[in-house]
Design an enzyme around this catalytic site. Structure first.
Site, mmCIF file in Angstrom:
data_model
loop_
_atom_site.group_PDB
_atom_site.id
_atom_site.type_symbol
_atom_site.label_atom_id
_atom_site.label_comp_id
_atom_site.label_asym_id
_atom_site.label_seq_id
_atom_site.Cartn_x
_atom_site.Cartn_y
_atom_site.Cartn_z
ATOM 1 N N SER A 171 -8.868 -6.561 1.522
ATOM 2 C CA SER A 171 -9.140 -5.122 1.450
ATOM 3 C C SER A 171 -10.646 -4.900 1.524
ATOM 4 O O SER A 171 -11.406 -5.582 0.841
ATOM 5 C CB SER A 171 -8.604 -4.541 0.143
ATOM 6 O OG SER A 171 -9.117 -3.235 -0.045
ATOM 7 N N LYS A 208 2.663 1.151 -4.185
ATOM 8 C CA LYS A 208 1.751 0.296 -4.948
ATOM 9 C C LYS A 208 2.336 -0.174 -6.272
ATOM 10 O O LYS A 208 2.049 -1.270 -6.735
ATOM 11 C CB LYS A 208 0.441 1.040 -5.225
ATOM 12 C CG LYS A 208 -0.450 1.203 -4.003
ATOM 13 C CD LYS A 208 -1.650 2.078 -4.321
ATOM 14 C CE LYS A 208 -2.628 2.137 -3.169
ATOM 15 N NZ LYS A 208 -3.346 0.877 -2.944
ATOM 16 N N ASN A 237 -4.883 -6.824 7.620
ATOM 17 C CA ASN A 237 -5.212 -5.674 6.786
ATOM 18 C C ASN A 237 -5.915 -4.629 7.656
ATOM 19 O O ASN A 237 -5.955 -4.746 8.879
ATOM 20 C CB ASN A 237 -6.104 -6.132 5.616
ATOM 21 C CG ASN A 237 -5.892 -5.327 4.347
ATOM 22 O OD1 ASN A 237 -5.775 -4.102 4.397
ATOM 23 N ND2 ASN A 237 -5.860 -6.000 3.206
ATOM 24 N N ASN A 250 -12.090 -2.325 0.363
ATOM 25 C CA ASN A 250 -12.408 -1.268 -0.601
ATOM 26 C C ASN A 250 -12.690 -1.750 -2.020
ATOM 27 O O ASN A 250 -12.919 -0.949 -2.916
ATOM 28 C CB ASN A 250 -11.266 -0.247 -0.625
ATOM 29 C CG ASN A 250 -11.044 0.367 0.747
ATOM 30 O OD1 ASN A 250 -12.001 0.740 1.416
ATOM 31 N ND2 ASN A 250 -9.796 0.444 1.177
ATOM 32 N N PHE A 269 -7.482 -0.279 -4.690
ATOM 33 C CA PHE A 269 -6.456 -0.900 -5.540
ATOM 34 C C PHE A 269 -6.102 -0.043 -6.757
ATOM 35 O O PHE A 269 -6.000 -0.554 -7.883
ATOM 36 C CB PHE A 269 -6.900 -2.289 -6.022
ATOM 37 C CG PHE A 269 -6.923 -3.367 -4.966
ATOM 38 C CD1 PHE A 269 -6.382 -3.177 -3.704
ATOM 39 C CD2 PHE A 269 -7.510 -4.599 -5.243
ATOM 40 C CE1 PHE A 269 -6.413 -4.187 -2.745
ATOM 41 C CE2 PHE A 269 -7.551 -5.621 -4.291
ATOM 42 C CZ PHE A 269 -7.009 -5.412 -3.048
ATOM 43 N N GLY A 327 0.811 -1.217 0.000
ATOM 44 C CA GLY A 327 0.000 0.000 0.000
ATOM 45 C C GLY A 327 0.836 1.255 0.000
ATOM 46 O O GLY A 327 0.397 2.303 -0.473
#
EC number: 1.3.5.2
Length: 340
Positions: free
Chosen positions: A178, A69, A249, A180, A118, A66
């Protein structure tokens, strides 16, 4: 000593703008002359060697996925003294991620909320950067699925990235945790996890023959598990003989930051508010796995004491990211000196 002053400047910027600027600066620090200067300035010791997942790490402190990336700043981050750097999360195709703004600081709690989704330039771009890196530590590659790929076809994306990354990674992390990417966390449970890991292990065995080398594969899990879910995940990881597990995470819980500015923003919460939750997951995982699968501890590490707590709980390696934002590269040095 200088970092509190630098942090004031960084925190005057929007979080994502500050992050992008830091990546650009650290990319420049990949220049051999600047890299030597940065290493001399930060003066991080080499630390204590540790062999985990069959890999020799020069020290057990890593950069969590993260932060970099696309692998644009591997050598710059490397100058801070990390034993390993995990780049990504990367997907088969480049994607923009979620709408901005998508990163928020909870300064009073030393937390960060992100709903990045991502955002990355795709696996081919990242692999080229990994190939060019001069970093003398281990490089892990964290892989995920594209948002446009239906969850039921998610394993295709992981296999695609695995094929591309295998020959260039020290290890590979399968990110199914994740919050998201819609539906992604469904892959952590039941038949979906079983099917995914079966396919990944089969492909790993094939690629090990093709390249004549075994690249370990870890799975990154969420901290928001029920007891039953955690036991089931541990059992599935053990059955498929996964090489490692990263715990954890970001969390979707806001129990530790209720009422604070930005606490109500949607996304995953990282940093100090995640500290105890992630350590507890490590402890429970260790009880279930009994040392059969090594644990990489991540979540809220901001000093030697809570890093040691994760080691005592069962982690063999540690990763930092949010703590680096709040405390600067001196944190890496302190951890490398203290953690064995």
């Amino acid at each position: 000593m200088l970092y509190p002053l630098i942090r004031k400047g960084i925190f005057a910027l929007e979080p994502e703008n500050a992050h992008d600027l830091a990546i650009k600066m650290l990319h420049l620090a990949g220049n051999p002359i600047l890299n030597k200067l940065l290493k001399a300035l930060l003066a991080c010791p080499s630390g204590n060697e540790k062999t985990v997942m069959g890999i020799k790490f020069k020290n057990p402190i890593g950069l969590a996925a993260g932060a970099d990336k696309n692998g644009d700043a591997i050598d710059g981050f490397g100058a801070m003294g990390f034993g390993f750097i995990e780049v990504g999360t990367v997907t088969p195709l480049a994607q923009d991620g979620n709408a901005k703004p998508r990163q928020f600081r909870i300064v009073e709690a030393e937390g960060i909320v992100n709903r990045n989704g991502f955002n990355n330039y795709g696996v081919d771009y990242l692999v080229e950067n990994v190939k060019k890196a001069k970093f003398d530590g281990v490089i892990g590659i964290n892989i995920g699925k594209n948002k446009v790929t239906p969850v039921e076809r998610g394993k295709d994306d992981y296999i695609f990235c695995l094929n591309k990354a295998y020959n260039y990674a020290g290890y590979i992390t399968v990110n199914i945790s994740s919050p998201n990417t819609p539906g992604l966390r469904q892959l952590q449970y039941g038949d979906a996890l079983d099917d995914l890991l079966k396919s990944i292990k089969e492909r790993q065995a094939y690629l090990a023959q093709v390249y004549n080398k075994y690249v370990p594969i870890a799975v990154k899990i969420a901290p928001d598990q029920t007891e039953e879910e955690l036991v089931q995940i541990a059992d599935t990881l053990r059955r498929h003989k996964m090489d490692g597990v990263i715990a954890t995470n970001t969390t979707i819980s806001r129990d530790t930051v209720a009422g604070m500015k930005n606490a109500d923003q949607t996304g995953g919460l990282s940093g100090k508010p995640l500290q105890h939750k992630s350590t507890e997951i490590i402890r429970r995982l260790q009880q279930e796995l009994k040392g059969e699968i090594p644990i990489i501890g991540s979540g809220g590490i901001d000093g030697v004491q809570n890093a040691q707590e994760k080691i005592v709980a069962g982690a063999e390696l540690l990763q930092v990211y949010s703590g680096l934002i709040y405390h600067g590269p001196g944190l890496v040095k302190a951890l490398v000196e203290a953690i064995r």
